[in-house]
Design a protein around this motif. Structure first.
Motif, short mmCIF file in Angstrom:
data_model
loop_
_atom_site.label_atom_id
_atom_site.label_comp_id
_atom_site.label_asym_id
_atom_site.label_seq_id
_atom_site.Cartn_x
_atom_site.Cartn_y
_atom_site.Cartn_z
N THR A 173 66.20 -10.77 21.65
CA THR A 173 67.28 -12.12 21.03
C THR A 173 67.46 -12.94 22.27
OG1 THR A 173 69.26 -10.73 21.29
CG2 THR A 173 67.87 -10.76 19.12
N HIS A 174 68.02 -12.43 23.67
CA HIS A 174 68.31 -13.19 24.37
C HIS A 174 68.49 -12.53 25.84
CE1 HIS A 174 72.42 -12.16 23.25
NE2 HIS A 174 72.74 -12.70 24.31
N ALA A 175 68.57 -13.34 26.96
CA ALA A 175 68.55 -12.52 28.21
C ALA A 175 70.08 -11.97 28.81
CB ALA A 175 67.98 -13.46 29.16
N HIS A 176 71.00 -12.13 28.08
CA HIS A 176 72.19 -11.40 28.78
C HIS A 176 72.07 -9.98 28.87
CE1 HIS A 176 75.25 -14.88 27.45
NE2 HIS A 176 74.99 -14.97 28.73
N LEU A 177 72.71 -9.62 29.93
CA LEU A 177 72.66 -8.03 30.28
C LEU A 177 73.19 -7.19 29.12
CD1 LEU A 177 71.77 -6.57 32.97
CD2 LEU A 177 74.29 -6.38 33.32
N ASP A 178 73.92 -7.24 28.53
CA ASP A 178 74.41 -6.57 27.35
C ASP A 178 73.19 -6.58 26.39
OD1 ASP A 178 75.07 -9.03 26.49
OD2 ASP A 178 76.78 -8.53 25.48
N HIS A 179 72.06 -7.44 26.25
CA HIS A 179 71.09 -7.11 25.45
C HIS A 179 69.93 -6.68 26.00
CE1 HIS A 179 73.11 -9.16 21.80
NE2 HIS A 179 73.93 -9.39 22.80
N VAL A 180 69.78 -6.94 27.44
CA VAL A 180 68.25 -6.64 27.88
C VAL A 180 68.43 -5.29 29.11
CG1 VAL A 180 67.35 -8.87 27.57
CG2 VAL A 180 68.58 -8.49 29.81
N GLY A 196 71.16 -20.79 19.53
CA GLY A 196 72.17 -21.90 20.42
C GLY A 196 73.34 -21.41 20.98
N HIS A 197 72.93 -20.10 21.58
CA HIS A 197 73.77 -19.35 22.38
C HIS A 197 73.68 -19.63 23.85
CE1 HIS A 197 76.10 -15.99 23.95
NE2 HIS A 197 75.01 -15.29 24.19
N ILE A 198 72.49 -19.26 24.29
CA ILE A 198 72.39 -19.57 25.86
C ILE A 198 70.72 -20.11 25.64
CG2 ILE A 198 73.75 -17.81 26.86
CD1 ILE A 198 71.26 -16.14 27.54
N GLY A 217 71.42 -11.42 16.95
CA GLY A 217 71.60 -11.48 18.51
C GLY A 217 72.87 -12.08 18.59
N ASP A 218 73.11 -12.81 19.38
CA ASP A 218 74.26 -13.68 19.83
C ASP A 218 74.15 -15.10 19.24
OD1 ASP A 218 75.75 -11.36 20.72
OD2 ASP A 218 75.67 -12.22 23.10
N LEU A 219 75.24 -15.49 18.38
CA LEU A 219 75.17 -16.73 17.90
C LEU A 219 76.06 -17.74 18.86
CD1 LEU A 219 75.34 -16.03 14.11
CD2 LEU A 219 73.34 -16.84 15.37
N ALA A 270 80.53 -19.63 24.93
CA ALA A 270 78.97 -19.68 24.56
C ALA A 270 78.87 -18.99 23.12
CB ALA A 270 77.92 -19.27 25.47
N HIS A 271 79.75 -18.27 22.72
CA HIS A 271 79.90 -17.57 21.41
C HIS A 271 80.21 -18.21 20.31
CE1 HIS A 271 78.48 -13.59 22.33
NE2 HIS A 271 78.93 -13.51 23.27
N ALA A 272 79.69 -18.05 19.33
CA ALA A 272 80.16 -18.79 17.84
C ALA A 272 81.60 -18.26 17.66
CB ALA A 272 79.30 -17.94 16.90
#
Ligand SMILES: [Zn+2]
Length: 483
Positions: free
Chosen positions: A60-67, A163-165, A184-186, A404-406
């Protein structure tokens, strides 16, 4: 169609979800657990599936807690493709190399300490190294484009703007059994750089993050006003203005805002030092993919300017250069990582500046209560930094609105177009998820927490570890009788 959460159920890190469709397994995100030792110990656990047989990974995106566990997956035998958006590939490479480097540094320090106690055999090895990261990046396929469908056997995947990062997507997955959306993160719809998320389509089920499902962010204009005021008060003091910042999204937002404020005269021009190699690399990607960002940023790019480059910016690369900033006299803004002041170059600046009354510390990121930043914002008179007790005499400004979070309103807005999709909550504290589930029930939506262990069938409503179904029905019923 089954889903098993391998992280971020009941916690806000370690996002990883195993989706089984038509006998094939797909992993959605593969994030690192971050936090206390018990949580981080979960990173070393074996993956509860046959790694080599995994069909694909979707990011979903490149933040460390997702990759952050991807290189570990590759180290343990994964050789398939990792699908992501083009900016996510670039940012993930930066994030993962930084993670490998930090792990190695931490390992060397722990080993040194353990040797002195004769316990060097007990120091755990880093999860992965730079070689593992390069092997991982080689498997990454930047084939996810917003609005375009990628077909993998019985699974159609359509990423949409989250629209998060930069590069962040939510994933609309269509299977013969139905449609499930992974949020993912919104993003915060007032983020300052990102375009708003695309409204999602109707679905049978959604898996949604709930990081800030219990709060509403301060409006962006107020936040910018507060930020400008903090700088206008700080600059005449003639000291350093420290802005601890996350390397992705926050650093670029601050650079963009500083450029705007200095160009318009709202804030006097003073030198700006970007003292974070990781943030510098990420800023380059924001420039490169600037057409993905809000129209104001695109306009600046089309005018031939760099939106992230205030005219007084110095990008600091070497650590010697970083240390030399302390000898610079006069007011200057220093952006450095990490965001919670628990590591990184900001610590050197805290050690050299925090005890001076002419210094200002402008906090633009969330601070966990136990972090150095958390102690400072809650009024500590001294903090322990790099082995020394440092007096807090600097002026502290806390600016709360740059998320950056919803927030709750953003999440409800995003859910509003998903029809009667069954809602599974992840990536939030349990109490926050429960209150959000209650709120959704008052709106006639059925929601439950994704169980921490064990698989669920996404498309049948049974409540294995979440809230009892009856309670939700009763809340729904109460609302109907009100009407
Ligand atoms: Zn994120």
């Amino acid at each position: 169609m089954q889903l098993q959460s391998l992280g971020a159920a009941g916690t806000v890190t370690g996002s990883a979800h195993l989706l089984t469709v038509g006998g094939k397994q797909y992993l959605i995100d593969c994030g690192l657990f971050q936090g206390d030792a018990a949580l981080e110990a979960r990173n070393t656990e074996p993956f509860p599936f046959e790694v080599a047989a995994l069909r694909a990974v979707l990011l979903t995106h490149a933040h460390l807690d997702h990759v952050g566990r991807l290189p570990l997956l590759v180290k343990r035998g994964y050789r398939g493709s990792i699908y992501c958006t083009p900016p996510t590939l670039k940012l993930a490479e930066t994030v993962l190399l930084d993670s490998a480097r930090l792990q190695l540094e931490g390992y060397k320090q722990d080993l040194q300490k353990a040797r002195r106690m004769g316990q060097e055999h007990e120091v755990p090895q880093p999860l992965y190294d730079e070689e593992d990261v390069y092997r991982t990046v080689a498997l990454m396929r930047p084939l996810l484009e917003f609005g375009q469908t990628l077909t993998l056997e019985k699974l159609n995947i359509r990423p949409e703007r989250a629209g998060h990062i930069l590069g962040s997507a939510y994933l609309v997955t269509d299977t013969p059994e139905g449609r499930v959306i992974f949020s993912g993160d919104l993003g915060n719809r007032e983020s300052g750089l990102q375009q708003d998320f695309t409204p999602p389509p109707e679905a049978d089920a959604v898996v949604i993050e709930t990081t800030y499902a219990n709060r509403t962010h301060r409006p962006l204009p107020e936040t910018l006003q507060e930020f400008a005021n903090a700088l206008r008060e700080s600059i005449p003091l003639g000291g350093k203005i420290l802005i601890p910042s996350f390397a992705i999204e926050r650093a670029q937002t601050i650079l963009y805002v500083l450029k705007q404020m200095m160009d318009s005269g709202e804030v006097p021009r003073v030198p700006v030092f970007l003292d974070s190699p990781m943030a510098a690399r990420a800023t380059h990607e924001y420039f490169e993919y600037g057409d993905e960002l809000i129209s104001e940023v695109r306009q600046i790019l089309h005018d031939g300017e760099d939106p992230f480059w205030p005219s007084t910016l110095h990008v600091v690369t070497s650590s010697q250069e970083s240390q030399r900033i302390n000898r610079y006299t006069g007011a200057a803004i220093i952006l450095a990582g990490n965001g919670m002041m628990s590591g990184g170059r900001i610590q050197h600046h805290l050690k050299h500046q925090l005890w001076k009354p002419s210094t200002s510390l402008v906090v633009v990121s969330y601070q966990s209560p136990s972090s150095i930043g958390g102690q400072i914002v809650s009024g500590a008179s001294h903090v322990h930094v790099l082995g020394e007790d440092i007096a807090v005499r600097a002026h502290i400004h806390t600016i709360g609105g740059f998320s950056a979070h919803a927030d709750q309103d953003d999440l409800l807005s995003w859910l509003s177009t998903t029809g009667q999709a069954h809602i599974w909550t992840v990536h939030g504290e349990v109490a926050v998820m429960n209150s959000f589930i209650d709120l959704l029930a008052t709106q006639g939506r059925t929601a439950e927490r994704m169980p921490v262990r064990g698989a669920v069938d996404l498309l049948t409503t049974h409540f294995p570890q979440g809230r009892p179904f009856g309670e939700v029905q009763m809340a729904q019923h109460a609302r109907m009788s009100d009407e």
